[in-house]
Design an enzyme around this catalytic site. Structure first.
Site, PDB file in Angstrom:
ATOM      1  N   GLU A 301       0.839  -1.213   0.000  1.00 21.66           N
ATOM      2  CA  GLU A 301       0.000   0.000   0.000  1.00 21.66           C
ATOM      3  C   GLU A 301       0.869   1.257   0.000  1.00 21.66           C
ATOM      4  OE1 GLU A 301      -1.994  -0.575   3.721  1.00 21.66           O
ATOM      5  OE2 GLU A 301      -3.399  -2.027   2.933  1.00 21.66           O
ATOM      6  N   PRO A 302       1.632   1.489  -1.068  1.00 23.15           N
ATOM      7  CA  PRO A 302       2.522   2.651  -1.082  1.00 23.15           C
ATOM      8  C   PRO A 302       1.764   3.947  -1.355  1.00 23.15           C
ATOM      9  CG  PRO A 302       2.664   1.487  -3.169  1.00 23.15           C
ATOM     10  CD  PRO A 302       1.688   0.715  -2.318  1.00 23.15           C
ATOM     11  N   GLY A 303       2.142   5.013  -0.694  1.00 23.71           N
ATOM     12  CA  GLY A 303       1.572   6.331  -0.967  1.00 23.71           C
ATOM     13  C   GLY A 303       2.707   7.314  -1.183  1.00 23.71           C
ATOM     14  N   CYS A 383      -1.512  32.468  12.805  1.00 22.39           N
ATOM     15  CA  CYS A 383      -1.203  33.052  14.118  1.00 22.39           C
ATOM     16  C   CYS A 383      -0.797  31.976  15.117  1.00 22.39           C
ATOM     17  CB  CYS A 383      -2.409  33.831  14.626  1.00 22.39           C
ATOM     18  SG  CYS A 383      -2.792  35.174  13.518  1.00 22.39           S
ATOM     19  N   GLU A 384       0.302  31.329  14.839  1.00 23.03           N
ATOM     20  CA  GLU A 384       0.873  30.299  15.711  1.00 23.03           C
ATOM     21  C   GLU A 384       2.387  30.375  15.543  1.00 23.03           C
ATOM     22  OE1 GLU A 384      -0.762  27.783  17.470  1.00 23.03           O
ATOM     23  OE2 GLU A 384      -2.784  28.230  16.747  1.00 23.03           O
ATOM     24  N   TYR A 412       1.045  13.866   1.423  1.00 26.64           N
ATOM     25  CA  TYR A 412       0.667  14.412   2.738  1.00 26.64           C
ATOM     26  C   TYR A 412       0.839  15.925   2.783  1.00 26.64           C
ATOM     27  CZ  TYR A 412       0.816   9.467   3.651  1.00 26.64           C
ATOM     28  OH  TYR A 412       0.595   8.111   3.563  1.00 26.64           O
TER      29      TYR A 412
HETATM   30  C1  LIG Z   1      -2.748   1.392   6.634  1.00 34.98           C
HETATM   31  C2  LIG Z   1      -1.839   2.257   5.834  1.00 34.98           C
HETATM   32  N1  LIG Z   1      -1.432   1.809   4.636  1.00 34.98           N
HETATM   33  C3  LIG Z   1      -0.607   2.555   3.850  1.00 34.98           C
HETATM   34  C4  LIG Z   1      -0.164   3.790   4.264  1.00 34.98           C
HETATM   35  C5  LIG Z   1       0.713   4.573   3.335  1.00 34.98           C
HETATM   36  O1  LIG Z   1       1.981   4.841   3.837  1.00 34.98           O
HETATM   37  P1  LIG Z   1       3.026   5.565   2.911  1.00 34.98           P
HETATM   38  O2  LIG Z   1       2.390   6.761   2.338  1.00 34.98           O
HETATM   39  O3  LIG Z   1       4.171   5.905   3.799  1.00 34.98           O
HETATM   40  O4  LIG Z   1       3.436   4.592   1.858  1.00 34.98           O
HETATM   41  C6  LIG Z   1      -0.558   4.294   5.511  1.00 34.98           C
HETATM   42  C7  LIG Z   1      -0.063   5.598   5.967  1.00 34.98           C
HETATM   43  O5  LIG Z   1      -0.183   6.026   7.058  1.00 34.98           O
HETATM   44  C8  LIG Z   1      -1.430   3.509   6.319  1.00 34.98           C
HETATM   45  O6  LIG Z   1      -1.861   3.948   7.501  1.00 34.98           O
END
Ligand SMILES: Cc1ncc(COP(=O)(O)O)c(C=O)c1O
Length: 458
Positions: A301-303, A383-384, A412
């Site tokens: 599950e790469p993001g 304002c922080e 992100y």
């Molecule tokens: C369950 C799950 N899968 C995948 C990811 C994706 O992580 P990344 O963006 O570091 O690959 C996250 C990120 O928090 C997550 O909580």
């Protein structure tokens, strides 16, 4: 591994993405604006897919990293399924044209309403709006391919909802392997003290309980130990924990079809020497290949690793203030636009968009050995005191109205942005085939007020 500067280049002292000067994009779209390179997304997706190809791994893009519909469509076109963590992300993935069977639904606090919509399209919060949003019809939409379940309580509710709807939910249990990913404490997710997943000793009895269930079919195990994970060893340790558990479960008569390794794969925020994605895959392949040979299906599950270095945030300097010890470069982007520096002490390389020849950055690093740099904080309008994008950096001289580029902002960034202090959320632009496409208009002030304008008695 891709560097923060790979998708960009300084030509004649001006930052470009492909052949386009980013200052022209900022002029047309306004600032702050997120700009993504479609080519960089394609390159990093393909690199990741190739690294894990020996395991036949299925890639489910983690929508939370950057959830714009056009990014989801691009990635789905490359072959990605989606990993979602809310009903909202689920609808986005569906609108982007991803079949439900290619969606995994994770998240520690799924509501009944979210579970219903994930099992049966009639409960989608979009309904007819789906078609006007450019998606496909909701009627007849089947259940998601997989739920990643985080507790016995969630499993009970999922079973109830699935029974109500007369469907079977396929699910993995998210394992908490009690492994330290050695990342920021707020993004460490696989330790016993974290809220995520189910402790190993509790898992066999869950499989026993649901052995003959018509509403929930437990098909595998899931893990996600943190993000970003800068060392390989925590993955190896966690995978060993899960493989031991698979052996126990299979010995007890529970066949395990799916092993989902989650995300957290590495990203270079500076040009450092962290191991690249191929090294992570090379360490895991020997642990998993024999299982894959006997039918185990691997999911990742790469993001961040796909998106981070595919995007840049452009922000305009509003004012420069000379303090006693350093300069404050006050920009129109701040924590409301990019919260990572304040939330996780995250590092983003930041540099002016136009520079003289002496200031072309050779690499993305915290300290650059260049002449005439000034100690500076890059801060926002919020304002922080915690509203900063970078602290104590040495930067070239900048003045009011100059443009700054915040690198590695593709993941992100926009997806975590806020309306704090009533700032509208930024615009997003995708550069593809030499063209800059506005893929998300800047939010307007009226949108921020709309839900407050017609109060009614409950
Ligand atoms: C369950 C799950 N899968 C995948 C990811 C994706 O992580 P990344 O963006 O570091 O690959 C996250 C990120 O928090 C997550 O909580």
């Amino acid at each position: 591994m891709s560097s923060p500067l790979d998708a960009f280049s300084y030509r004649n002292g001006e930052l470009h993405i492909g052949d386009l000067a980013v200052s022209d994009i900022a002029e047309a779209a306004g600032t702050p604006v997120y700009v993504y390179s479609a080519d960089a997304i394609r390159t990093s997706y393909r690199r990741l897919a190739k690294a894990f190809a020996p395991l036949g791994a299925r890639l489910h893009y983690a929508v939370k990293a950057s959830s714009n519909l056009h990014i989801l469509r691009l990635l789905h076109g490359l072959g990605a399924g989606m990993d979602v963590v809310s009903g909202g992300e689920l609808e986005r993935a569906w609108l982007a044209g991803v079949p439900m069977s290619e969606i995994v639904f994770a998240g520690v606090g799924k509501s009944r309403a979210e579970q219903r919509a994930a099992l049966d399209g009639r409960f989608s919060p979009l309904k007819e709006a789906a078609e006007s949003c450019g998606g496909h019809g909701i009627e007849g939409r089947g259940p998601v391919g997989l739920f990643n379940v985080e507790s016995s309580s969630e499993l009970e509710v999922l079973a109830e909802v699935a029974t109500e709807l007369g469907v079977t939910a396929r699910a993995c249990i998210r394992v908490n392997p009690d492994v330290d990913a050695r990342t920021h404490e707020y993004t460490t997710t696989g330790k016993e003290e974290n809220k995520f997943g189910v402790a190993v000793p509790e898992i066999p009895s869950l499989f026993d309980t649901y052995r003959d269930s018509a509403s929930v079919r437990l098909v595998g195990l899931h893990m996600h130990i943190g993000s970003p994970v800068r060392e390989i060893e925590p993955y190896e340790s966690a995978v060993r924990v899960l493989l031991g558990l698979i052996d126990r479960l299979e010995a007890a008569g529970h066949p395990i079809e799916v092993l989902d390794l989650g995300g957290g794969w590495p990203v270079c925020y500076t040009d450092d020497d962290s191991p690249d994605i191929e090294s992570y895959a090379a360490a895991l392949i020997p642990l998993l290949e024999s299982r894959v040979g006997t039918g185990l299906r691997i999911v990742i599950e790469p993001g961040r690793s796909i998106l981070a270095n595919s995007g840049v945030l452009l922000t305009r300097v509003q004012h420069v203030k000379q303090g006693r010890f350093k300069r404050f470069v006050v920009c129109d982007a701040g924590i409301h636009t990019l919260i990572r520096p304040a939330l996780y002490k995250a590092f983003h390389f930041i540099w002016p968009v136009r520079v003289d020849a002496a200031h072309i950055p050779p690499i993305a690093a915290e300290r650059l050995d260049l002449p005439d740099l000034y100690p500076s904080d890059v801060v926002g309008p919020i304002c922080e005191t915690g509203d900063f994008l970078a602290r104590n950096r040495n930067l070239p001289a900048v003045t009011r109205d100059d443009l700054m580029a915040v690198f590695s902002a593709g993941a992100y960034g926009m997806s975590m942005s806020l309306n704090y202090n009533d700032h509208p959320r930024s615009a997003e632009v995708m550069v593809d085939s030499g063209k800059a496409i506005l893929i998300n208009r800047r939010q307007d002030q009226a949108t921020l007020l709309r839900t407050e304008l017609s109060p009614r008695e409950l």
